[in-house]
Design a protein around this motif. Structure first.
Motif, PDB file in Angstrom:
ATOM      1  N   GLY A  28      35.380  54.877 -54.877  1.00 46.90           N
ATOM      2  CA  GLY A  28      36.701  54.874 -54.251  1.00 46.90           C
ATOM      3  C   GLY A  28      37.753  54.262 -55.162  1.00 46.90           C
ATOM      4  O   GLY A  28      38.915  54.685 -55.183  1.00 46.90           O
ATOM      5  N   THR A  29      37.343  53.272 -55.956  1.00 48.54           N
ATOM      6  CA  THR A  29      38.304  52.613 -56.849  1.00 48.54           C
ATOM      7  C   THR A  29      38.887  53.606 -57.860  1.00 48.54           C
ATOM      8  O   THR A  29      40.067  53.526 -58.210  1.00 48.54           O
ATOM      9  N   LEU A  30      38.064  54.544 -58.315  1.00 46.93           N
ATOM     10  CA  LEU A  30      38.552  55.533 -59.288  1.00 46.93           C
ATOM     11  C   LEU A  30      39.585  56.444 -58.615  1.00 46.93           C
ATOM     12  O   LEU A  30      40.611  56.787 -59.220  1.00 46.93           O
ATOM     13  N   TRP A  72      27.386  52.067 -42.661  1.00 44.87           N
ATOM     14  CA  TRP A  72      27.591  50.624 -42.851  1.00 44.87           C
ATOM     15  C   TRP A  72      27.152  50.256 -44.263  1.00 44.87           C
ATOM     16  O   TRP A  72      25.989  50.464 -44.603  1.00 44.87           O
ATOM     17  N   GLU A  73      28.069  49.740 -45.061  1.00 41.96           N
ATOM     18  CA  GLU A  73      27.604  49.235 -46.352  1.00 41.96           C
ATOM     19  C   GLU A  73      26.746  48.003 -46.043  1.00 41.96           C
ATOM     20  O   GLU A  73      27.184  47.106 -45.298  1.00 41.96           O
ATOM     21  N   ALA A  74      25.545  47.996 -46.581  1.00 42.42           N
ATOM     22  CA  ALA A  74      24.600  46.923 -46.257  1.00 42.42           C
ATOM     23  C   ALA A  74      23.730  46.650 -47.475  1.00 42.42           C
ATOM     24  O   ALA A  74      22.575  47.045 -47.533  1.00 42.42           O
ATOM     25  N   SER A 116      35.711  58.312 -45.998  1.00 43.65           N
ATOM     26  CA  SER A 116      36.846  57.395 -46.134  1.00 43.65           C
ATOM     27  C   SER A 116      36.379  55.986 -45.811  1.00 43.65           C
ATOM     28  O   SER A 116      35.528  55.784 -44.952  1.00 43.65           O
ATOM     29  N   GLU A 117      36.944  55.059 -46.549  1.00 40.83           N
ATOM     30  CA  GLU A 117      36.461  53.682 -46.424  1.00 40.83           C
ATOM     31  C   GLU A 117      37.478  52.800 -45.708  1.00 40.83           C
ATOM     32  O   GLU A 117      38.671  52.881 -45.951  1.00 40.83           O
ATOM     33  N   VAL A 118      36.942  51.939 -44.845  1.00 39.48           N
ATOM     34  CA  VAL A 118      37.792  51.011 -44.098  1.00 39.48           C
ATOM     35  C   VAL A 118      37.478  49.593 -44.560  1.00 39.48           C
ATOM     36  O   VAL A 118      36.336  49.132 -44.441  1.00 39.48           O
ATOM     37  N   GLY A 166      29.455  54.017 -58.712  1.00 36.44           N
ATOM     38  CA  GLY A 166      30.313  52.908 -58.312  1.00 36.44           C
ATOM     39  C   GLY A 166      31.614  52.756 -59.082  1.00 36.44           C
ATOM     40  O   GLY A 166      31.674  53.007 -60.289  1.00 36.44           O
ATOM     41  N   TRP A 167      32.638  52.349 -58.317  1.00 39.75           N
ATOM     42  CA  TRP A 167      34.011  52.119 -58.791  1.00 39.75           C
ATOM     43  C   TRP A 167      34.366  53.011 -59.986  1.00 39.75           C
ATOM     44  O   TRP A 167      34.289  54.243 -59.845  1.00 39.75           O
ATOM     45  N   GLY A 168      34.722  52.444 -61.172  1.00 39.13           N
ATOM     46  CA  GLY A 168      35.158  53.314 -62.274  1.00 39.13           C
ATOM     47  C   GLY A 168      34.065  53.586 -63.302  1.00 39.13           C
ATOM     48  O   GLY A 168      34.361  54.048 -64.408  1.00 39.13           O
ATOM     49  N   GLY A 190      24.729  52.127 -46.528  1.00 38.82           N
ATOM     50  CA  GLY A 190      25.257  52.411 -47.860  1.00 38.82           C
ATOM     51  C   GLY A 190      25.231  51.213 -48.789  1.00 38.82           C
ATOM     52  O   GLY A 190      24.874  50.103 -48.404  1.00 38.82           O
ATOM     53  N   ASN A 191      25.624  51.478 -50.050  1.00 40.74           N
ATOM     54  CA  ASN A 191      25.585  50.486 -51.140  1.00 40.74           C
ATOM     55  C   ASN A 191      24.178  49.925 -51.313  1.00 40.74           C
ATOM     56  O   ASN A 191      23.992  48.721 -51.518  1.00 40.74           O
ATOM     57  N   ILE A 192      23.205  50.814 -51.241  1.00 42.20           N
ATOM     58  CA  ILE A 192      21.820  50.404 -51.445  1.00 42.20           C
ATOM     59  C   ILE A 192      21.526  50.463 -52.944  1.00 42.20           C
ATOM     60  O   ILE A 192      21.815  51.472 -53.603  1.00 42.20           O
TER      61      ILE A 192
HETATM   62  C1  LIG Z   1      31.122  50.047 -54.370  1.00 43.14           C
HETATM   63  C2  LIG Z   1      32.323  50.086 -53.817  1.00 43.14           C
HETATM   64  O1  LIG Z   1      33.442  50.351 -54.515  1.00 43.14           O
HETATM   65  P1  LIG Z   1      33.890  51.778 -54.971  1.00 43.14           P
HETATM   66  O2  LIG Z   1      34.002  52.631 -53.729  1.00 43.14           O
HETATM   67  O3  LIG Z   1      35.150  51.574 -55.669  1.00 43.14           O
HETATM   68  O4  LIG Z   1      32.780  52.250 -55.838  1.00 43.14           O
HETATM   69  C3  LIG Z   1      32.526  49.854 -52.382  1.00 43.14           C
HETATM   70  O5  LIG Z   1      33.625  50.129 -51.886  1.00 43.14           O
HETATM   71  O6  LIG Z   1      31.601  49.364 -51.726  1.00 43.14           O
END
Ligand SMILES: C=C(OP(=O)(O)O)C(=O)O
Ligand SMILES: O=S([O-])[O-]
Length: 257
Positions: free
Chosen positions: A80-82, A208-210, A137-139, A50-52, A230-232
């Protein structure tokens, strides 16, 4: 052989096109990860660091984690944040080099906290693809006030444009919290109209992030056990698999499996 194998419904095995589970790793240590992989590795397709979070750990640990994920056929990738930070600092190619060296096999391209022009976004997607990574890719925007400015038509356009540029998967943003963002209202319930329209684009590619159980249940009941989620949370992976297979009251007897 699995316990109770005579009553356990079958689900498509890895590598699978559908029924993808993306887990959110928020900085797990190697031993915890090893234990998790042993019990749930077969139920996870992608792991997002996740993120950074991966920037706060030694390269050796990240390399060992990536290796561990890959040995269980799980594709690890940095948040994605990184990527967004690297993009803002003009370090995109260094970011790809480092991701490759660390053993990441996928890259998330997002603009949740930054602004990237559509043309630039398409270029980035195709460059990442050329380097041999799976592109996710994220929307969506991370800030709910910005996210609600994106209407459904904008999201559909972005999904189609990303797919044309070569994205393998499209992630629908919901963050770790899953409330007041993307297809979810402030209570974390699904906004049906929005969901219906996005689902018509390309269900095979959408993840789907869920993060919340009610979201996982509703999406499984609506689209079936092989919806991509996703984001499980790591501790919820096995639980999610029971939802997918009708091994939990919420979906028991309600799925075509
Ligand atoms: C966890 C997330 O952030 P990142 O992609 O920056 O990790 C997300 O976009 O759901
Ligand atoms: O930062 S998160 O929760 O996408």
């Amino acid at each position: 052989m699995k316990a109770f194998n005579f009553i356990t419904p079958y689900r498509v095995e890895k590598p699978r096109k559908n029924g993808i589970t993306m887990m959110l790793d928020k900085g797990m240590g190697l031993r915890v990860l090893e234990d998790l992989m042993e019990v749930s590795g077969e139920y996870i397709d992608f792991a997002k660091l996740g993120w950074g979070t991966s920037a706060l750990h030694d390269r050796e640990l990240i390399q060992n984690k990536a290796e561990m994920y890959l040995s269980y056929d799980v594709n690890p990738y940095p948040g994605g944040t990184l990527f967004e930070l690297a993009y803002m600092k003009n370090k995109f190619s260094e970011f790809l080099d480092e991701s490759d060296k660390l053993g990441f096999t996928a890259i998330e391209i997002s603009d949740g906290s930054t602004i990237i022009s559509p043309e630039e976004r398409r270029n980035i997607i195709s460059k990442t693809k050329e380097r041999g990574f799976t592109v996710i890719s994220e929307v969506g925007k991370k800030n709910p006030q910005d996210d609600c400015k994106l209407d459904t038509e904008d999201r559909v356009k972005l999904i189609n444009s990303d797919i044309n540029a070569g994205s393998d998967r499209i992630l629908i943003e919901a963050r770790e919290g899953g409330k007041g963002i993307g297809i979810y209202d402030e209570c974390g319930n699904i906004k049906e109209d929005e969901l219906e329209i996005l689902a018509k684009t390309n269900m095979e590619k959408i993840i789907w992030e869920a993060p919340l159980k009610n979201q996982q249940t509703d999406l499984i009941l609506k689209f079936g056990p092989n919806v991509n989620l996703g984001n499980i949370a790591p501790e919820e992976v096995t639980s999610l698999e029971t939802l997918r297979r009708g091994l939990r009251g919420d979906t028991l007897g309600k799925l075509d499996i």
